[in-house]
Design a protein around this motif. Sequence first.
Motif, PDB file in Angstrom:
ATOM      1  N   GLU A  44      83.670  42.537 -33.509  1.00 34.99           N
ATOM      2  CA  GLU A  44      82.616  42.893 -34.470  1.00 34.99           C
ATOM      3  C   GLU A  44      83.140  43.834 -35.554  1.00 34.99           C
ATOM      4  O   GLU A  44      83.882  44.783 -35.278  1.00 34.99           O
ATOM      5  CB  GLU A  44      81.493  43.568 -33.671  1.00 34.99           C
ATOM      6  CG  GLU A  44      80.243  43.921 -34.396  1.00 34.99           C
ATOM      7  CD  GLU A  44      79.200  44.516 -33.451  1.00 34.99           C
ATOM      8  OE1 GLU A  44      78.033  44.583 -33.843  1.00 34.99           O
ATOM      9  OE2 GLU A  44      79.553  44.922 -32.311  1.00 34.99           O
ATOM     10  N   ASN A 114      75.524  43.294 -40.633  1.00 41.98           N
ATOM     11  CA  ASN A 114      76.637  43.139 -39.702  1.00 41.98           C
ATOM     12  C   ASN A 114      76.890  41.636 -39.602  1.00 41.98           C
ATOM     13  O   ASN A 114      76.103  40.917 -38.999  1.00 41.98           O
ATOM     14  CB  ASN A 114      76.239  43.742 -38.356  1.00 41.98           C
ATOM     15  CG  ASN A 114      77.339  43.689 -37.328  1.00 41.98           C
ATOM     16  OD1 ASN A 114      78.260  42.880 -37.407  1.00 41.98           O
ATOM     17  ND2 ASN A 114      77.243  44.549 -36.316  1.00 41.98           N
ATOM     18  N   LYS A 131      73.910  39.508 -38.077  1.00 42.14           N
ATOM     19  CA  LYS A 131      73.357  39.867 -36.770  1.00 42.14           C
ATOM     20  C   LYS A 131      71.840  40.011 -36.821  1.00 42.14           C
ATOM     21  O   LYS A 131      71.303  40.808 -37.595  1.00 42.14           O
ATOM     22  CB  LYS A 131      74.009  41.175 -36.315  1.00 42.14           C
ATOM     23  CG  LYS A 131      73.703  41.650 -34.920  1.00 42.14           C
ATOM     24  CD  LYS A 131      74.539  42.905 -34.650  1.00 42.14           C
ATOM     25  CE  LYS A 131      74.396  43.421 -33.238  1.00 42.14           C
ATOM     26  NZ  LYS A 131      75.261  44.616 -33.015  1.00 42.14           N
ATOM     27  N   THR A 134      69.923  43.637 -34.390  1.00 45.63           N
ATOM     28  CA  THR A 134      70.575  44.918 -34.647  1.00 45.63           C
ATOM     29  C   THR A 134      70.119  45.933 -33.595  1.00 45.63           C
ATOM     30  O   THR A 134      68.996  45.855 -33.093  1.00 45.63           O
ATOM     31  CB  THR A 134      70.233  45.424 -36.051  1.00 45.63           C
ATOM     32  OG1 THR A 134      68.812  45.359 -36.236  1.00 45.63           O
ATOM     33  CG2 THR A 134      70.914  44.577 -37.115  1.00 45.63           C
ATOM     34  N   SER A 145      68.693  43.445 -40.764  1.00 45.09           N
ATOM     35  CA  SER A 145      68.871  42.386 -39.777  1.00 45.09           C
ATOM     36  C   SER A 145      68.952  41.015 -40.442  1.00 45.09           C
ATOM     37  O   SER A 145      68.319  40.765 -41.465  1.00 45.09           O
ATOM     38  CB  SER A 145      67.709  42.376 -38.781  1.00 45.09           C
ATOM     39  OG  SER A 145      67.648  43.582 -38.069  1.00 45.09           O
ATOM     40  N   ILE A 163      76.321  37.911 -32.420  1.00 45.80           N
ATOM     41  CA  ILE A 163      77.114  39.135 -32.511  1.00 45.80           C
ATOM     42  C   ILE A 163      76.586  40.178 -31.535  1.00 45.80           C
ATOM     43  O   ILE A 163      75.426  40.575 -31.594  1.00 45.80           O
ATOM     44  CB  ILE A 163      77.098  39.699 -33.944  1.00 45.80           C
ATOM     45  CG1 ILE A 163      77.731  38.701 -34.925  1.00 45.80           C
ATOM     46  CG2 ILE A 163      77.828  41.038 -34.013  1.00 45.80           C
ATOM     47  CD1 ILE A 163      77.674  39.132 -36.383  1.00 45.80           C
ATOM     48  N   ASP A 166      73.087  40.591 -29.844  1.00 42.94           N
ATOM     49  CA  ASP A 166      72.409  39.292 -29.809  1.00 42.94           C
ATOM     50  C   ASP A 166      72.476  38.672 -28.415  1.00 42.94           C
ATOM     51  O   ASP A 166      71.541  37.992 -27.988  1.00 42.94           O
ATOM     52  CB  ASP A 166      73.072  38.305 -30.782  1.00 42.94           C
ATOM     53  CG  ASP A 166      72.673  38.505 -32.233  1.00 42.94           C
ATOM     54  OD1 ASP A 166      71.526  38.920 -32.491  1.00 42.94           O
ATOM     55  OD2 ASP A 166      73.509  38.235 -33.108  1.00 42.94           O
TER      56      ASP A 166
END
Length: 297
Positions: A44, A114, A131, A134, A145, A163, A166
């Motif tokens: 990540e 992200n 992602k 979050t 998000s 990610i 998740d």
Amino acid sequence: MRTLTVATIQHNSTVPDQKLNTEIGLRYIREAKMLGADIVLFPECWITAYAFPDIVETKLPQTEIENHPDFKAWYDAALDDNSSPIKEFQDIAKELSIGIVITSFTKGTKRPQNSAFVIDRSGAILLKYSKVHTCDFDAERMLESGTEFKVCDFDGVKIGIMICYDREYPESARILMLKGAEIILVPNDCGTMKPRLQALSTRAYENMVGIAMANPPGENAGCSCAFSPVIWDHNGKSVDNTILVADEMTEGIFIAKFDLDELRSYRGNEMMGNTFRKVHAYKDLLSDKVEEPFIRT
């Protein structure tokens, strides 16, 4: 036998030095190519590092944090599809004819996201996934998000991305399966891996998908892994679906090879995934109501 070979990168990119992290990432890709990888999976937020400005760690109101110069500088440093580090990964993908799942903080509307980019062998971006889940109980509450789960076609294989956090929600992998994913790739950066490995093994089993996860090394961390959906053989005897589980501390590349013929035969005959679901009973899954004991402030 047709296979998909995934190189999981177990390395810490803790310093938000985009040039350095890009250089290290490119070296790993060259090594992964020599090891026979079809696609390289990074942890990540690789390029930017999974690092937040100090202001995010305070208990100030979110609007005040958002307007702080340090937050704005962090947002400005986030990448977009045209940022030079992304282009460098696209270039090496084309040069070596290899797939890449590269990660970073990216620019959202007002806050960073992200994100993961899936790059194909020609250097094209197949998808950008941000992602959805979050970690809103922590610094990630200041991220924007993502709004959907995505699947792309890489070398004739349907690839989905989720990610880190998740994977804690079975809906993430379930939706990717419903969208056609055969293999789910998981950029990750966290510890306490034992229950998370069990969860990923279960996600593979219940959705009849392959799963691979890349996580940075460290005490109580590492354990980059891969799981097959195949949990019993032709005689109905249960089998271990583990393809790979790395140790906690070793830094480097761990290879996971998926037998696509076996995976597809299994998906075409067994009874998990989307075979006998009773969706008429699932309406409560779409409710956004939160009650005790799950209310958090």
